[in-house]
Design a protein around this motif. Structure first.
Motif, PDB file in Angstrom:
ATOM      1  N   GLN A  87      -1.652  30.644 135.310  1.00 19.05           N
ATOM      2  CA  GLN A  87      -0.462  29.430 135.430  1.00 19.05           C
ATOM      3  C   GLN A  87      -0.147  28.947 134.115  1.00 19.05           C
ATOM      4  OE1 GLN A  87       1.107  28.767 138.381  1.00 19.05           O
ATOM      5  NE2 GLN A  87       0.076  30.315 139.341  1.00 19.05           N
ATOM      6  N   VAL A  88       1.100  29.141 133.837  1.00 21.30           N
ATOM      7  CA  VAL A  88       1.689  28.644 132.360  1.00 21.30           C
ATOM      8  C   VAL A  88       2.251  27.011 132.550  1.00 21.30           C
ATOM      9  CG1 VAL A  88       3.398  28.877 130.554  1.00 21.30           C
ATOM     10  CG2 VAL A  88       2.344  30.944 131.844  1.00 21.30           C
ATOM     11  N   ASP A  89       1.613  26.365 131.647  1.00 17.10           N
ATOM     12  CA  ASP A  89       1.972  24.897 131.662  1.00 17.10           C
ATOM     13  C   ASP A  89       2.818  24.727 130.440  1.00 17.10           C
ATOM     14  OD1 ASP A  89       2.239  22.091 131.637  1.00 17.10           O
ATOM     15  OD2 ASP A  89       0.155  21.612 131.468  1.00 17.10           O
ATOM     16  N   ARG A  90       4.109  24.387 130.824  1.00 22.32           N
ATOM     17  CA  ARG A  90       4.994  24.281 129.834  1.00 22.32           C
ATOM     18  C   ARG A  90       5.120  22.836 129.056  1.00 22.32           C
ATOM     19  NH1 ARG A  90      10.140  27.965 131.871  1.00 22.32           N
ATOM     20  NH2 ARG A  90       8.962  29.108 133.271  1.00 22.32           N
ATOM     21  N   SER A  91       4.342  22.042 129.499  1.00 22.05           N
ATOM     22  CA  SER A  91       4.394  20.572 129.211  1.00 22.05           C
ATOM     23  C   SER A  91       3.893  20.363 127.865  1.00 22.05           C
ATOM     24  CB  SER A  91       3.829  19.731 130.225  1.00 22.05           C
ATOM     25  OG  SER A  91       2.352  19.974 130.107  1.00 22.05           O
ATOM     26  N   GLY A  93       4.024  21.854 124.661  1.00 21.49           N
ATOM     27  CA  GLY A  93       4.750  22.713 123.575  1.00 21.49           C
ATOM     28  C   GLY A  93       5.651  23.531 123.866  1.00 21.49           C
ATOM     29  N   GLY A  94       6.040  23.712 125.234  1.00 23.23           N
ATOM     30  CA  GLY A  94       7.114  24.638 125.774  1.00 23.23           C
ATOM     31  C   GLY A  94       6.593  25.942 126.202  1.00 23.23           C
ATOM     32  N   LEU A  95       7.285  26.892 126.433  1.00 25.14           N
ATOM     33  CA  LEU A  95       7.019  28.099 127.222  1.00 25.14           C
ATOM     34  C   LEU A  95       6.133  28.872 126.391  1.00 25.14           C
ATOM     35  CD1 LEU A  95       7.542  30.068 129.437  1.00 25.14           C
ATOM     36  CD2 LEU A  95       9.431  30.972 128.369  1.00 25.14           C
ATOM     37  N   GLU A  96       6.440  29.189 124.998  1.00 24.60           N
ATOM     38  CA  GLU A  96       5.615  29.975 124.089  1.00 24.60           C
ATOM     39  C   GLU A  96       4.423  29.814 124.074  1.00 24.60           C
ATOM     40  OE1 GLU A  96       8.023  32.093 120.877  1.00 24.60           O
ATOM     41  OE2 GLU A  96       8.926  30.127 121.036  1.00 24.60           O
ATOM     42  N   GLN A  97       4.132  28.317 123.776  1.00 24.95           N
ATOM     43  CA  GLN A  97       2.716  27.688 123.629  1.00 24.95           C
ATOM     44  C   GLN A  97       2.144  27.658 124.775  1.00 24.95           C
ATOM     45  OE1 GLN A  97       1.540  26.989 120.739  1.00 24.95           O
ATOM     46  NE2 GLN A  97      -0.521  25.713 121.188  1.00 24.95           N
ATOM     47  N   GLY A  98       2.664  27.390 125.907  1.00 25.55           N
ATOM     48  CA  GLY A  98       2.016  27.385 127.353  1.00 25.55           C
ATOM     49  C   GLY A  98       1.520  28.768 127.603  1.00 25.55           C
ATOM     50  N   LEU A 193      17.040  34.284 122.204  1.00 21.15           N
ATOM     51  CA  LEU A 193      17.187  33.620 120.827  1.00 21.15           C
ATOM     52  C   LEU A 193      16.890  32.354 120.604  1.00 21.15           C
ATOM     53  CD1 LEU A 193      20.103  35.451 119.091  1.00 21.15           C
ATOM     54  CD2 LEU A 193      17.757  36.031 119.009  1.00 21.15           C
ATOM     55  N   THR A 194      16.669  31.635 121.931  1.00 24.92           N
ATOM     56  CA  THR A 194      16.490  30.284 122.090  1.00 24.92           C
ATOM     57  C   THR A 194      14.837  30.055 121.744  1.00 24.92           C
ATOM     58  OG1 THR A 194      15.880  30.183 124.468  1.00 24.92           O
ATOM     59  CG2 THR A 194      18.073  29.651 124.016  1.00 24.92           C
ATOM     60  N   LEU A 195      14.200  30.854 121.639  1.00 26.63           N
ATOM     61  CA  LEU A 195      12.697  30.966 121.416  1.00 26.63           C
ATOM     62  C   LEU A 195      12.717  31.307 119.641  1.00 26.63           C
ATOM     63  CD1 LEU A 195      11.158  33.307 124.229  1.00 26.63           C
ATOM     64  CD2 LEU A 195      11.401  30.652 124.045  1.00 26.63           C
ATOM     65  N   ASP A 196      11.862  30.307 119.206  1.00 27.47           N
ATOM     66  CA  ASP A 196      12.038  30.305 117.608  1.00 27.47           C
ATOM     67  C   ASP A 196      11.632  31.787 116.822  1.00 27.47           C
ATOM     68  OD1 ASP A 196      12.687  27.659 117.631  1.00 27.47           O
ATOM     69  OD2 ASP A 196      10.689  26.761 117.309  1.00 27.47           O
ATOM     70  N   ARG A 197      10.365  32.290 117.624  1.00 30.96           N
ATOM     71  CA  ARG A 197      10.029  33.729 117.016  1.00 30.96           C
ATOM     72  C   ARG A 197      11.006  34.788 117.218  1.00 30.96           C
ATOM     73  NH1 ARG A 197       5.168  35.761 115.355  1.00 30.96           N
ATOM     74  NH2 ARG A 197       4.078  33.800 116.265  1.00 30.96           N
ATOM     75  N   ASN A 198      11.789  34.682 118.271  1.00 34.58           N
ATOM     76  CA  ASN A 198      12.841  35.648 118.376  1.00 34.58           C
ATOM     77  C   ASN A 198      13.899  35.546 117.655  1.00 34.58           C
ATOM     78  OD1 ASN A 198      11.370  36.887 120.426  1.00 34.58           O
ATOM     79  ND2 ASN A 198      12.662  35.923 122.101  1.00 34.58           N
ATOM     80  N   TYR A 199      14.209  34.335 117.398  1.00 36.73           N
ATOM     81  CA  TYR A 199      15.465  33.876 116.429  1.00 36.73           C
ATOM     82  C   TYR A 199      15.216  34.430 115.019  1.00 36.73           C
ATOM     83  CZ  TYR A 199      18.844  31.276 113.763  1.00 36.73           C
ATOM     84  OH  TYR A 199      19.895  30.852 112.924  1.00 36.73           O
TER      85      TYR A 199
END
Length: 434
Positions: A87-91, A93-98, A193-199
């Motif tokens: 289960q990914v917790d987005r709270s 640091g966001g999706l990537e960090q979770g 591209l909203t994800l920093d790494r992809n940008y």
């Protein structure tokens, strides 16, 4: 003549495994993407015994298909396969960090002491990580980017993470995959591209690569920064010993006065090293600064600052780093029955077990509710339990967790602190196991 992709990557893998041999079982973090598919094939081709571990994040409608693909590919190569759902917790640091936190938790849950997991990060990933951390204001350790090998979780457990392809480029992995006609999955989130790494990967790095040999320069900078970090680590170890680092009932502590006598830069360095010792995540600079301010709070203050999964606290001229204390859930505050022989689970990692002279019997165990009094065997009169816990030096954050042991309604022991006149000769053992 340039070295062929197969021989170059095979040599890199062989050399890295020789430098960092696994003490236990070998695992591969296998997502099904290009990078981990190439590493899977390299390992199978080299006849290295390992297990492919796939983490199902449940973030894509294609996640089930990806897991099935990974199982089929691993099976075709004769590689044992394990999948686990998270289960990914987005709270936090966001999706990537979770997703990253969930993935690494899954790795640790599957691995035993001494095991090693291989990840297929390559030089392009290293450059992206370096730039991301630079833009987030990271320090020396952060800018050293991804280490080839590091501990996973607490170093005492001996679980390690190894990146054998860190000196390879993505283009070399692509050439290898084409040469061997490999099949892999493409994560649709890589186009977001909203994800920093992809940008960075799509909009920034191509312009840098067109002008500079980015991967080589980043690798050189990371090596230099890692050397600097090693020197800072040696200084931190000296300072930790100077500050009387010692284990506590719950976490560890250092002498506060000696800590505050250090220059601010050395305090920061000590805290970072101490967190690393405990397997904690490196905190953001703002959180580290907040912790240092709280360390200088008034003498009667009991600050609590969350740092990378650990909690910084103060008590009686000591500075503590402890695990987080989870709140008691429904029903966990009530009484428990104990036979005086078996280990009693008090939830949250705490247990109660019999001491050397503790007799078997029918006991009731509960936590404080307020207003209790007790008379330790060596005392001539009773006192409030609140006062006694202060006198016995129990840290304030543990006073509501100390187990009270009764028989027929009579208090016999307070944790492992003391026994009453009606109790056995010595108290039971009250321990925390993270």
């Amino acid at each position: 003549m340039p070295e062929a992709p197969t021989s170059k990557l095979s040599r890199q893998l062989r050399n890295t495994l020789q430098r960092h041999p696994a003490q236990g079982q070998l695992w591969l973090g296998y997502s099904g993407g290009l990078d981990s598919t190439v590493l899977l094939h390299l390992l199978a081709r080299a006849q290295v015994p390992f297990t492919a571990l796939h983490v199902h994040h449940g973030l894509s409608v294609r996640a089930d298909q990806w897991q099935h693909h990974c199982e089929v590919v691993a099976g075709a190569m004769g590689v044992p396969f394990v999948a686990c759902r998270v289960q990914v917790d987005r709270s936090g640091g966001g999706l990537e960090q979770g997703a990253r936190k969930a993935r690494y938790r899954a790795f640790q849950q599957q691995m035993a002491a001494g095991d090693q997991i291989l990840l297929a990060h390559h030089g392009d990933d290293q450059a992206e990580t370096f730039l991301l951390r630079l833009l987030r204001g990271a320090g020396v350790l952060g800018l050293a980017a991804m280490a080839e090998q590091r501990y996973l979780g607490n170093p005492d457990w001996g679980r390690t993470l190894l990146r054998p392809l860190l000196r390879a480029s993505r283009s070399e992995l692509e050439d290898y995959a084409r040469e061997h006609a490999l099949s892999w999955v493409d994560d649709d989130s890589n186009a977001d591209l909203t994800l920093d790494r992809n940008y960075l990967r799509r909009q920034v790095i191509p312009h840098l690569v067109a002008r500079w040999p980015l991967n080589e320069r980043v690798a050189q900078a990371a090596d230099n920064l890692r050397e600097a970090d090693e020197l800072l680590g040696e200084l931190a170890e000296e300072d930790l010993q100077r500050c009387d680092l010692r284990p506590e009932r719950f976490g560890q502590s250092v002498d506060l006065a000696v800590f505050l006598s250090l220059a601010m830069a050395r305090r920061k360095n000590l805290l970072r090293s101490w967190l690393t010792r405990l397997g904690a995540r490196m905190p953001e600079a703002v959180h580290l600064q907040q912790a240092l301010q709280q360390a200088q709070a008034a003498d009667d203050a009991v600050p609590e600052v969350l740092l990378g999964g650990q909690v910084l606290r103060r008590y009686r001229d000591r500075l503590y780093l402890t695990p987080q204390l989870l709140p008691l859930g429904p029903g966990e505050e009530g009484e428990r029955q104990w036979d005086g022989k078996s280990e009693l689970d008090l939830t949250g990692g705490w247990t109660l077990c019999a001491g050397d002279s503790w007799p078997a019997g029918d006991y009731t165990v509960r936590f404080r509710s307020g207003g209790e009094r007790a008379k330790p065997r060596e005392r001539h009169h009773s006192q409030t339990l609140k006062k006694l816990l202060q006198e016995y030096g129990l840290a304030p954050w543990l006073r509501d967790r100390v187990p009270l042991v009764f028989r027929n309604g009579i208090l016999l022991a307070v944790g492992d602190l003391f026994v009453t006149e009606e109790g056995p000769q010595t108290p039971p053992r009250w321990r925390f196991s993270d």
